[in-house]
Design a protein around this motif. Structure first.
Motif, PDB file in Angstrom:
ATOM      1  N   VAL A  69       0.846  -1.200   0.000  1.00 18.15           N
ATOM      2  CA  VAL A  69       0.000   0.000   0.000  1.00 18.15           C
ATOM      3  C   VAL A  69       0.878   1.245   0.000  1.00 18.15           C
ATOM      4  O   VAL A  69       1.775   1.380   0.831  1.00 18.15           O
ATOM      5  CB  VAL A  69      -0.912   0.055   1.252  1.00 18.15           C
TER       6      VAL A  69
ATOM      7  N   CYS B 232       0.724   5.449   0.098  1.00 20.64           N
ATOM      8  CA  CYS B 232      -0.066   6.658   0.290  1.00 20.64           C
ATOM      9  C   CYS B 232       0.642   7.803  -0.448  1.00 20.64           C
ATOM     10  O   CYS B 232       1.811   8.084  -0.183  1.00 20.64           O
ATOM     11  CB  CYS B 232      -0.157   6.951   1.784  1.00 20.64           C
TER      12      CYS B 232
ATOM     13  N   VAL C  46       1.248  11.631  -1.265  1.00 20.49           N
ATOM     14  CA  VAL C  46       1.039  12.942  -0.642  1.00 20.49           C
ATOM     15  C   VAL C  46       1.768  14.034  -1.416  1.00 20.49           C
ATOM     16  O   VAL C  46       2.659  13.755  -2.210  1.00 20.49           O
ATOM     17  CB  VAL C  46       1.523  12.957   0.833  1.00 20.49           C
TER      18      VAL C  46
ATOM     19  N   ILE D  72       0.336  12.401   8.705  1.00 23.47           N
ATOM     20  CA  ILE D  72      -0.301  11.080   8.673  1.00 23.47           C
ATOM     21  C   ILE D  72       0.364  10.137   9.680  1.00 23.47           C
ATOM     22  O   ILE D  72      -0.303   9.369  10.365  1.00 23.47           O
ATOM     23  CB  ILE D  72      -0.260  10.495   7.243  1.00 23.47           C
TER      24      ILE D  72
ATOM     25  N   PHE E  22      -1.915   4.549   9.698  1.00 25.95           N
ATOM     26  CA  PHE E  22      -1.490   4.079   8.379  1.00 25.95           C
ATOM     27  C   PHE E  22      -0.188   3.286   8.511  1.00 25.95           C
ATOM     28  O   PHE E  22       0.788   3.768   9.081  1.00 25.95           O
ATOM     29  CB  PHE E  22      -1.297   5.269   7.428  1.00 25.95           C
TER      30      PHE E  22
ATOM     31  N   TYR F 180       4.910   5.399   1.647  1.00 26.09           N
ATOM     32  CA  TYR F 180       4.491   6.686   1.085  1.00 26.09           C
ATOM     33  C   TYR F 180       5.134   6.949  -0.265  1.00 26.09           C
ATOM     34  O   TYR F 180       6.128   6.331  -0.628  1.00 26.09           O
ATOM     35  CB  TYR F 180       4.904   7.833   2.015  1.00 26.09           C
TER      36      TYR F 180
ATOM     37  N   VAL G 180      -3.240   5.001  -2.231  1.00 25.54           N
ATOM     38  CA  VAL G 180      -4.181   5.891  -1.536  1.00 25.54           C
ATOM     39  C   VAL G 180      -3.786   7.342  -1.786  1.00 25.54           C
ATOM     40  O   VAL G 180      -2.675   7.752  -1.449  1.00 25.54           O
ATOM     41  CB  VAL G 180      -4.139   5.667   0.002  1.00 25.54           C
TER      42      VAL G 180
ATOM     43  N   ALA H 298      -3.768  10.864  -0.577  1.00 24.60           N
ATOM     44  CA  ALA H 298      -4.043  11.717   0.585  1.00 24.60           C
ATOM     45  C   ALA H 298      -3.683  13.142   0.159  1.00 24.60           C
ATOM     46  O   ALA H 298      -2.709  13.735   0.608  1.00 24.60           O
ATOM     47  CB  ALA H 298      -3.225  11.277   1.787  1.00 24.60           C
TER      48      ALA H 298
ATOM     49  N   TYR I 127      -9.125   7.088  -2.195  1.00 17.87           N
ATOM     50  CA  TYR I 127      -8.813   8.440  -1.746  1.00 17.87           C
ATOM     51  C   TYR I 127      -9.430   8.673  -0.379  1.00 17.87           C
ATOM     52  O   TYR I 127     -10.283   7.902   0.072  1.00 17.87           O
ATOM     53  CB  TYR I 127      -9.277   9.487  -2.762  1.00 17.87           C
ATOM     54  N   LEU I 128      -8.998   9.713   0.294  1.00 14.93           N
ATOM     55  CA  LEU I 128      -9.459   9.972   1.653  1.00 14.93           C
ATOM     56  C   LEU I 128     -10.962  10.204   1.681  1.00 14.93           C
ATOM     57  O   LEU I 128     -11.516  10.848   0.796  1.00 14.93           O
ATOM     58  CB  LEU I 128      -8.765  11.210   2.228  1.00 14.93           C
TER      59      LEU I 128
ATOM     60  N   LEU J 250      -8.558   8.432   6.739  1.00 12.54           N
ATOM     61  CA  LEU J 250      -7.672   7.376   6.228  1.00 12.54           C
ATOM     62  C   LEU J 250      -8.299   6.003   6.408  1.00 12.54           C
ATOM     63  O   LEU J 250      -8.249   5.157   5.518  1.00 12.54           O
ATOM     64  CB  LEU J 250      -6.345   7.409   6.993  1.00 12.54           C
TER      65      LEU J 250
ATOM     66  N   ARG K  53     -11.242   5.195   3.939  1.00 14.10           N
ATOM     67  CA  ARG K  53     -10.957   5.653   2.580  1.00 14.10           C
ATOM     68  C   ARG K  53     -11.842   4.914   1.575  1.00 14.10           C
ATOM     69  O   ARG K  53     -12.280   3.800   1.802  1.00 14.10           O
ATOM     70  CB  ARG K  53      -9.477   5.491   2.248  1.00 14.10           C
TER      71      ARG K  53
END
Ligand SMILES: [Zn+2]
Length: 200
Positions: A82, A84, A86, A95, A101, A105, A139, A141, A168-169, A191, A194
């Motif tokens: 996963v 995320c 940003v 976060i 989470f 990232y 995801v 964010a 998405y958030l 989060l 989501r």
């Protein structure tokens, strides 16, 4: 301004260029340095240089780091399936503070903004597209400003042939607000709940 020694005025001018420091605060900080011991000033000057010399971008996720790859990328307990996505490293910190989470990232380093001359090639998007091929979920964010929407749309379009699931958030993040200014509980809830985006 008359009455201020030139070196003090110069320092205040330089300080005023930092975000969140107005001209008055800059002058107050500059004045306060006069009362501090010389050792403190040396430590401060060295701390500025250490940040500049030692902090760089993680070659994997583009987050700020002093090690390569960064602590999050090399943590075996983080879920590598996963990612995320940003805008900047401040969002990673926001976060991480929620502790909900456990994935990894990808820091874009900004958002697409034609008005400011920022296109996809100016951001860390290409490395993200490569990473996305190896993961299960991506995801977003990213706040839903015009630039945020444009950036997410571009990345989704580029990933249209990639089997990765995109979410998405959840609602709750005020439109256009930076994640760093959203309270922890709201961000954690957004989060955890989501929303997966079905293929467009
Ligand atoms: Zn990293």
């Amino acid at each position: 301004m008359s009455g201020i020694p030139p070196s003090l005025e110069k320092l205040a001018e330089l300080m005023a260029k930092f975000p969140g420091i107005g001209r008055k605060s800059a002058r107050r900080i500059a004045f306060s340095l006069l009362d501090r011991p010389r050792e403190d000033i040396i430590l401060l000057a060295r701390a500025f240089l250490d940040v500049k010399d030692n902090v760089r971008r993680c070659p994997v996720c583009n987050h700020i780091t002093e090690s390569e790859p960064c602590d999050i990328c090399q943590n075996p307990r983080r879920d590598s399936s996963v990612i995320c996505v940003v805008k900047d490293s401040m969002d990673v910190l926001a976060i991480e503070k929620t502790t909900v989470f456990h994935g990894k990232y990808h820091v874009l380093g900004g958002l697409i903004s034609p008005l400011n001359g920022i296109g996809p090639d100016d951001l860390s998007i290409e490395p993200l597209l490569i990473r996305a091929k190896e993961i299960h979920e991506l995801v977003f964010a990213i706040n839903s400003s015009v630039e945020g929407e444009m950036t997410m749309h571009y990345i989704r379009k580029m990933l249209s042939n990639c089997p990765v699931s995109i979410s998405y958030l959840a609602r709750g993040i005020p439109i256009g607000s930076d994640l760093e200014f959203v309270d922890d509980a709201t961000l954690a809830r957004a989060l955890q709940s989501r929303i997966e985006l079905k293929g467009e």
